[in-house]
Design a protein around this motif. Structure first.
Motif, PDB file in Angstrom:
ATOM      1  N   ARG A 151       0.821  -1.214   0.000  1.00  0.00           N
ATOM      2  CA  ARG A 151       0.000   0.000   0.000  1.00  0.00           C
ATOM      3  C   ARG A 151       0.855   1.265   0.000  1.00  0.00           C
ATOM      4  O   ARG A 151       0.550   2.242  -0.686  1.00  0.00           O
ATOM      5  CB  ARG A 151      -0.930  -0.029   1.213  1.00  0.00           C
ATOM      6  CG  ARG A 151      -1.826   1.172   1.344  1.00  0.00           C
ATOM      7  CD  ARG A 151      -2.764   1.014   2.534  1.00  0.00           C
ATOM      8  NE  ARG A 151      -2.044   0.651   3.736  1.00  0.00           N
ATOM      9  CZ  ARG A 151      -1.740   1.484   4.720  1.00  0.00           C
ATOM     10  NH1 ARG A 151      -2.098   2.742   4.641  1.00  0.00           N
ATOM     11  NH2 ARG A 151      -1.087   1.069   5.772  1.00  0.00           N
ATOM     12  N   ASN A 152       1.953   1.258   0.746  1.00  0.00           N
ATOM     13  CA  ASN A 152       2.814   2.441   0.814  1.00  0.00           C
ATOM     14  C   ASN A 152       3.426   2.769  -0.547  1.00  0.00           C
ATOM     15  O   ASN A 152       3.560   3.939  -0.903  1.00  0.00           O
ATOM     16  CB  ASN A 152       3.924   2.240   1.847  1.00  0.00           C
ATOM     17  CG  ASN A 152       3.389   2.212   3.258  1.00  0.00           C
ATOM     18  OD1 ASN A 152       2.341   2.772   3.543  1.00  0.00           O
ATOM     19  ND2 ASN A 152       4.097   1.539   4.138  1.00  0.00           N
ATOM     20  N   GLY A 204       2.426   6.160  -2.251  1.00  0.00           N
ATOM     21  CA  GLY A 204       3.564   7.041  -2.504  1.00  0.00           C
ATOM     22  C   GLY A 204       3.727   7.350  -3.980  1.00  0.00           C
ATOM     23  O   GLY A 204       3.996   8.495  -4.364  1.00  0.00           O
ATOM     24  N   GLN A 221       6.003  13.761   5.625  1.00  0.00           N
ATOM     25  CA  GLN A 221       5.879  12.305   5.594  1.00  0.00           C
ATOM     26  C   GLN A 221       6.717  11.677   6.702  1.00  0.00           C
ATOM     27  O   GLN A 221       6.280  10.750   7.363  1.00  0.00           O
ATOM     28  CB  GLN A 221       6.307  11.769   4.226  1.00  0.00           C
ATOM     29  CG  GLN A 221       5.965  10.306   4.003  1.00  0.00           C
ATOM     30  CD  GLN A 221       6.931   9.336   4.639  1.00  0.00           C
ATOM     31  OE1 GLN A 221       8.102   9.623   4.852  1.00  0.00           O
ATOM     32  NE2 GLN A 221       6.434   8.163   4.963  1.00  0.00           N
ATOM     33  N   ARG A 227       5.233   9.506   9.676  1.00  0.00           N
ATOM     34  CA  ARG A 227       5.698   8.140   9.916  1.00  0.00           C
ATOM     35  C   ARG A 227       6.168   7.970  11.353  1.00  0.00           C
ATOM     36  O   ARG A 227       5.896   6.959  11.990  1.00  0.00           O
ATOM     37  CB  ARG A 227       6.813   7.778   8.952  1.00  0.00           C
ATOM     38  CG  ARG A 227       7.381   6.397   9.227  1.00  0.00           C
ATOM     39  CD  ARG A 227       8.381   5.996   8.200  1.00  0.00           C
ATOM     40  NE  ARG A 227       7.670   5.154   7.263  1.00  0.00           N
ATOM     41  CZ  ARG A 227       8.212   4.603   6.210  1.00  0.00           C
ATOM     42  NH1 ARG A 227       9.462   4.850   5.920  1.00  0.00           N
ATOM     43  NH2 ARG A 227       7.528   3.829   5.417  1.00  0.00           N
ATOM     44  N   VAL A 263       5.703   0.765   9.173  1.00  0.00           N
ATOM     45  CA  VAL A 263       6.489   0.048   8.173  1.00  0.00           C
ATOM     46  C   VAL A 263       7.940   0.447   8.370  1.00  0.00           C
ATOM     47  O   VAL A 263       8.266   1.615   8.430  1.00  0.00           O
ATOM     48  CB  VAL A 263       6.023   0.418   6.747  1.00  0.00           C
ATOM     49  CG1 VAL A 263       6.905  -0.259   5.721  1.00  0.00           C
ATOM     50  CG2 VAL A 263       4.572   0.049   6.552  1.00  0.00           C
TER      51      VAL A 263
END
Length: 155
Positions: free
Chosen positions: A89-90, A94, A137, A141, A152
């Motif tokens: 998904r990232n 992204g 970001q 995170r 992640v």
């Protein structure tokens, strides 16, 4: 080899030369001009396709031939190997965000710096946006890792 370890004395100068060649190529091919990139994204000018295709061919030949000639990188001593990253998904989100930024600004990060070299000073707004986006970001995170939700790890 990690970032802090000693490197070959030619490592930094060769990285600089590589960046200069890359930037010169972007400027020479006019890919450092947002209007050219936007023309490509609107299917009006497919020149970027040929520039990217030529770069992919040269890189592909290098990635195929060099590991057969040498088993280690000459400057770092690292073993040549593929770094696999899962498609998750990232990566999808992204890539979509990167593509939206590319479409809005008309320039990707590497070409943005080259665009400064051809005197495109308004591109500094896009570069500032890239830095702010990267910072946001990283901050987001770190908050997610502190809360333990779907964190992640980095490569």
């Amino acid at each position: 080899m990690s970032f802090g370890e000693d490197r070959h004395p030619l490592f930094v100068p060769l990285v600089l030369v590589g960046g200069l060649v890359f930037g010169f190529g972007l400027g020479y091919s006019h890919m450092a001009r947002p209007e050219v990139v936007l023309g490509f994204l609107q299917f009006d000018d497919l020149g970027l396709l040929f520039v990217m295709g030529g770069a992919a061919v040269v890189s592909g030949i290098g990635f195929a031939v060099v590991p057969r000639l040498r088993n280690r990188a000459p400057l770092t001593g690292d073993v040549y190997q593929r770094r696999l990253k899962s498609f998750d998904r990232n990566v999808l989100v992204g890539g979509a965000v990167f593509g939206a930024g590319w479409g809005l600004s008309g320039i990707c990060p590497g070409a943005a710096y080259a665009s400064l070299g051809i005197g495109n000073w308004p591109i500094l707004w896009a570069i500032a946006g890239m830095f702010l986006g990267a910072y946001a970001q990283g901050y987001w995170r770190s908050l997610r890792e502190e809360s333990g939700t779907d964190a992640v790890t980095a490569d």
